[in-house]
Design a protein around this motif. Sequence first.
Motif, PDB file in Angstrom:
ATOM      1  N   ASP A   1      13.225   1.980   9.436  1.00 23.72           N
ATOM      2  CA  ASP A   1      11.938   2.492   8.942  1.00 23.72           C
ATOM      3  C   ASP A   1      11.298   1.690   7.825  1.00 23.72           C
ATOM      4  O   ASP A   1      10.421   2.176   7.114  1.00 23.72           O
TER       5      ASP A   1
ATOM      6  N   LEU B   1      10.286  -6.933   4.365  1.00 24.88           N
ATOM      7  CA  LEU B   1      11.044  -6.612   3.151  1.00 24.88           C
ATOM      8  C   LEU B   1      12.530  -6.852   3.333  1.00 24.88           C
ATOM      9  O   LEU B   1      13.307  -6.721   2.400  1.00 24.88           O
TER      10      LEU B   1
ATOM     11  N   MET C   1       2.787   3.044   6.519  1.00 19.33           N
ATOM     12  CA  MET C   1       2.026   3.243   7.740  1.00 19.33           C
ATOM     13  C   MET C   1       2.580   4.472   8.442  1.00 19.33           C
ATOM     14  O   MET C   1       3.792   4.674   8.485  1.00 19.33           O
ATOM     15  N   LEU C   2       1.686   5.284   8.946  1.00 20.25           N
ATOM     16  CA  LEU C   2       2.101   6.472   9.679  1.00 20.25           C
ATOM     17  C   LEU C   2       1.936   6.195  11.173  1.00 20.25           C
ATOM     18  O   LEU C   2       0.879   5.736  11.606  1.00 20.25           O
ATOM     19  N   ILE C   3       2.985   6.452  11.914  1.00 22.59           N
ATOM     20  CA  ILE C   3       2.989   6.203  13.349  1.00 22.59           C
ATOM     21  C   ILE C   3       3.125   7.540  14.050  1.00 22.59           C
ATOM     22  O   ILE C   3       4.025   8.312  13.743  1.00 22.59           O
TER      23      ILE C   3
ATOM     24  N   ARG D   1       6.360   9.197  12.281  1.00 19.20           N
ATOM     25  CA  ARG D   1       7.303   8.309  11.617  1.00 19.20           C
ATOM     26  C   ARG D   1       6.536   7.608  10.506  1.00 19.20           C
ATOM     27  O   ARG D   1       5.417   7.140  10.723  1.00 19.20           O
ATOM     28  N   SER D   2       7.113   7.557   9.322  1.00 21.82           N
ATOM     29  CA  SER D   2       6.465   6.841   8.222  1.00 21.82           C
ATOM     30  C   SER D   2       7.219   5.562   7.954  1.00 21.82           C
ATOM     31  O   SER D   2       8.448   5.563   7.871  1.00 21.82           O
ATOM     32  N   ILE D   3       6.485   4.490   7.811  1.00 24.80           N
ATOM     33  CA  ILE D   3       7.097   3.182   7.610  1.00 24.80           C
ATOM     34  C   ILE D   3       6.768   2.678   6.214  1.00 24.80           C
ATOM     35  O   ILE D   3       5.608   2.686   5.817  1.00 24.80           O
ATOM     36  N   LYS D   4       7.796   2.244   5.508  1.00 29.59           N
ATOM     37  CA  LYS D   4       7.549   1.637   4.203  1.00 29.59           C
ATOM     38  C   LYS D   4       7.017   0.222   4.405  1.00 29.59           C
ATOM     39  O   LYS D   4       7.614  -0.561   5.145  1.00 29.59           O
ATOM     40  N   LEU D   5       5.947  -0.096   3.747  1.00 28.39           N
ATOM     41  CA  LEU D   5       5.418  -1.456   3.822  1.00 28.39           C
ATOM     42  C   LEU D   5       5.557  -2.099   2.451  1.00 28.39           C
ATOM     43  O   LEU D   5       5.737  -1.423   1.448  1.00 28.39           O
ATOM     44  N   GLY D   6       5.479  -3.410   2.428  1.00 28.67           N
ATOM     45  CA  GLY D   6       5.548  -4.120   1.155  1.00 28.67           C
ATOM     46  C   GLY D   6       4.197  -4.122   0.461  1.00 28.67           C
ATOM     47  O   GLY D   6       3.244  -3.486   0.895  1.00 28.67           O
TER      48      GLY D   6
END
Lengths: 122, 122, 285, 285
Positions: free
Chosen positions: A94, A99, C225-227, C237-242
């Motif tokens: 996830d 990163l 980002m939300l998928i 699903r939530s995605i951590k982005l930089g």
Amino acid sequence: MSTPPTLTINVEFGGGLELLFANQRKYQLSIPVLIPPDTTATPPSGSAPPPILSKPADITFLIRYLKENHLKERPELFVEGETVRPGILVLVNDTDWELEGEGDYALKEGDEIVFISTLHGG
Amino acid sequence: MSTPPTLTINVEFGGGLELLFANQRKYQLSIPVLIPPDTTATPPSGSAPPPILSKPADITFLIRYLKENHLKERPELFVEGETVRPGILVLVNDTDWELEGEGDYALKEGDEIVFISTLHGG
Amino acid sequence: MDKGDKLPLEDYKRYGRQMILEGFGLSGQLKLQKASVVVVGAGGLGCPALQYLAAAGVGRLGIIDHDVVETSNLQRQILHNEQTVGMHKTESAAQAVRKINSRIKVDVITEPLSSLNATRVLQDYDIILDCTDNTPTRYLLSDTAVALGKPLVSGAAQRFHGQLCVYNLGPDGLCLRCLFPRPPTQTGTCEETGILGAVTGVIGNLQALEAIKIITGLHEKEPSMLIFSALGSPPFRSIKLGSKKPTCPACGKEGKKIGEIHEFDYVQFCGGPAPDWETQGLTDS
Amino acid sequence: MDKGDKLPLEDYKRYGRQMILEGFGLSGQLKLQKASVVVVGAGGLGCPALQYLAAAGVGRLGIIDHDVVETSNLQRQILHNEQTVGMHKTESAAQAVRKINSRIKVDVITEPLSSLNATRVLQDYDIILDCTDNTPTRYLLSDTAVALGKPLVSGAAQRFHGQLCVYNLGPDGLCLRCLFPRPPTQTGTCEETGILGAVTGVIGNLQALEAIKIITGLHEKEPSMLIFSALGSPPFRSIKLGSKKPTCPACGKEGKKIGEIHEFDYVQFCGGPAPDWETQGLTDS
Ligand SMILES: [Zn+2]
Ligand SMILES: [Zn+2]
């Protein structure tokens, strides 16, 4: 002859990419822990002479492995060279693979790797 | 004198319950691994005579512990007797506690316990 | 248009249910009243976004689209209806928005967005909503949002899937090119894909919500980002982005940028506007 | 109302974008056309749900509500507008729904739902949407859905939070009383809580989506609850729920049931209808 050690990872496709992979969204894969530096994606088989295993399996390897073993159609919509084509998001547990070192990320037991095609419709 | 072993768990409140807990949604708690069968929620302190520890800390203990240590107002909106009041959903690692033994579920290191008030508005 | 720090009594009645929320209050409502949001695309995403922005009392809404309403739009573009088929989507949507809230200002911009007019058209608004349906315009919006220093709330929906991401929010907020420095190679076809109306509804709705959070100061600004997948389990699903990338060709640091922004990134090869090869220099202004 | 297995040519044009979805097709559209859904509550949840059910072409929609539109509703109840303030919500919503899709049948039911009329009013529909705003009616709907053997798509929203759960779906589907055998003790106050419009929008929208999935056979039927928090990170959480409980006082096995269903479970102590103490025997019919 002993089987090389493997690790189990979960791969998931989303955003439409699953359509290229026999419309199957989730795969559980056994992949070798170590791969030769210039490995082909063919998993080491018991009958062939064992290759020199020196590098941990990384996402670049996984992409090639998926392409050669599970991709069913239009490879140009999944890969471009040694990586995924622009517009595909790769997630390691996830988190954006950016990163985590992108293609060089060494896969670990139980990792969840997700490939999601970004959408353009509205 | 040795400190009794503890385990670290994450507690989260949702659906408005956080308002009863100083409006703080997430808590990381250190709680004893073992509790006396008729324990009070007061954590064993070094100066008191050590109680007989015989039962693993479970969610019933956690509820009492939260009530006595972190609940700031209107306890009747959180507890009823030894359990949560009707209308509160308890989750053990994203699964309804019903499937995990409810109050008798023995807490494990790293568990995420979520208390969510069900909503009625529309 | 600044009405100072007072709210008419009527508005207390109208917006009271959101004003009593913690962290919202009178100041939140005044911020909404003074805010302007431009919605690019009055289709499946734009319709629900406009609806909830208008209902919440955002003071000024811009609607950009150059298409006309077709019967095939009605299964998801819920501001249009059988009577407005054939009308410009901007006019049809503006009519619906004014009916929801007669007291807000609605700007109708019925021209194709291109690198020639993007800066001019978008610069008047505080927040940009990407509710478009094609990749070239998505890159044009991201690059323009970077150049103008405005947050871009980007939504997308296709088939059973949806995505939501806020770009260029705050000093560290990444942009579309931080994620994907160059647009996907176009495969030549622009055939329409299937889409479930309620999927565009969920994403468009969430875009309005993100805009409202940004305006009222309730946004936590963590890049993610939300998928959404309507048939998935779990569906979200939530995605951590930089953060923003120094090497990004759009928002990166001068001297560290890798790659270039091409004018043809903004051109749809299947029915979009003809390319204007005079580069606009949107990357840094 | 059965039109057989043919779809007018016009409908191919109108619904084509969803009919080309995999697993949907002509048969999916025909199922929608033949389906009936009743939406209980034409408020913050009911409005977006009705909108997307109508747009998708669900053949018959029932709208139940006995309130009139007030100005304070307009920040979230997006089918109502300044012109319909004072009108019954059912009429206002029906007018909007007919505008979206003139070809579907809309039933207007402007009476308070109670244990006296629930079975009669709800029995004609395939699916029930709980878009109400109070716990007693939620229990009444759950018990009635169990008695009638119909799926209940339940939504709730308050402040920044929303919840979504499908009850009584399929032979193993749990009901509200499986989770909470008795209603929470009422605290005596019924003061209105704050609510953000877009939050009700997201949940109502998802309720329409669940109904469409059930009708078209796309629902995977895993019991789960979706929890939404507009300010949360991540904003969505899915909870695994168990199956139907044999001990459930409503849907459990005869002889194993624990607890009772009381008529006063259905009574709001702050302005609801006067209790009718004659028990309806909704538990098993
Ligand atoms: Zn960038
Ligand atoms: Zn039950």
